[in-house]
Design an enzyme around this catalytic site. Structure first.
Site, PDB file in Angstrom:
ATOM      1  N   GLU A  99       0.694  -0.983   0.127  1.00  0.00           N
ATOM      2  CA  GLU A  99       0.107   0.015  -0.070  1.00  0.00           C
ATOM      3  C   GLU A  99       0.880   1.383  -0.116  1.00  0.00           C
ATOM      4  OE1 GLU A  99      -3.056   0.057   3.245  1.00  0.00           O
ATOM      5  OE2 GLU A  99      -2.930   2.419   3.411  1.00  0.00           O
TER       6      GLU A  99
ATOM      7  N   GLU B  38      -2.483  11.209   4.075  1.00  0.00           N
ATOM      8  CA  GLU B  38      -3.421  11.034   5.032  1.00  0.00           C
ATOM      9  C   GLU B  38      -3.503  11.846   6.257  1.00  0.00           C
ATOM     10  OE1 GLU B  38      -4.613   6.360   5.846  1.00  0.00           O
ATOM     11  OE2 GLU B  38      -2.071   6.547   6.055  1.00  0.00           O
TER      12      GLU B  38
END
Length: 263
Positions: free
Chosen positions: A140, A145
């Protein structure tokens, strides 16, 4: 004397220090983009949707829909909105899988993030083919974020079988970015066979090198696709609660662009 001068000039040229200057950085070409210069639903030629409300592996609260109340394009931007409704929270998770899948390149998005406590926006990448197995074995890449309870702290991370948050070995970097929730900022990852490097407003923040020890540390030799989503709650986003009164909340994206090295 003339022979010595010519020799010195020749040596400088060999080192890239001659009249032509140092070697130029790699040349990238744009291969895929959404400028959001239209109105309506996100372009179906570029984006699909992940749908449902099963917690998404993180005990998230929202149900993802393909409704234009949760994802719409107008005035040159994409707006992903998390709503508090009678049945619970709804939001959207856009994916380029099958419409934009890439092996290596420069991936960037210009976005403004929500302020709401309990919000968890992300601009990220997942494997298209899951060649090494389920998460985190196939990897990933998190381009950006942010969690609402820690306003303006932005994160760039990767996850692999050897390096992930579930075993406290995650490779990550973070930075306070003044105005992340008030203004647009550029989030970028450069992915090559040798490294993944992350930038915020073109300033370096994150670096992860290929250790060349196999897929457990480097599964990043397979195709990945892009995701844009706004989660609510969850193991990280809801760590300090969710402020229902802070919703609706939105992540606004000005553009998404993908570049790859010229042949």
């Amino acid at each position: 004397m003339h022979a010595l001068i010519l020799l010195a000039v020749g040596l400088l040229a060999c080192k890239g220090g001659g009249p032509e200057g140092p070697p130029k950085p790699p040349a990238y070409q744009l291969v895929w983009a959404d400028e959001f210069d239209y109105s309506g639903a996100p372009d179906p030629a570029k984006w699909g949707y992940d749908l449902g409300g099963n917690g998404w592996g993180n005990n998230e609260w929202q149900t993802y829909t393909d409704s234009r109340t949760n994802a719409s394009v107008a005035n040159g931007v994409l707006t992903i909105t998390a709503l508090k409704e009678a049945s619970g929270y709804t939001s959207a998770r856009l994916v380029s899988k099958g419409k934009g899948d890439f092996l290596y390149g420069r991936f960037e998005a210009r976005a403004k993030l929500p302020k709401a406590k309990g919000s968890w926006p992300a601009i990220w990448m997942l494997p298209t083919d899951w060649a090494y197995g389920g998460w985190p074995k196939s990897g990933e890449i998190d381009i950006m974020e942010h969690v609402g309870y820690d306003t303006n702290m932005v994160h760039i991370s990767v996850h692999t079988e050897a390096y992930n948050h579930s075993i406290r070995t995650q490779k990550s970097a973070k930075r306070i970015l003044d105005g992340a929730t008030d203004d647009f900022h550029l989030y970028r990852v450069d992915w090559t066979p040798d490294s993944i490097r992350g930038y915020v407003d073109d300033a370096p923040l994150f670096a992860f090198a290929n250790e060349k020890t196999g897929y457990k540390t480097w599964p990043f030799d397979k195709r990945f696709h892009l995701l844009l989503n706004l989660a609510v709650g969850g193991n990280w986003g809801g760590q300090r609660g969710v402020d229902d009164l802070a919703f609706p909340a939105s992540m606004v994206v000005d553009y998404v662009r993908v570049y790859q090295l010229k042949p």
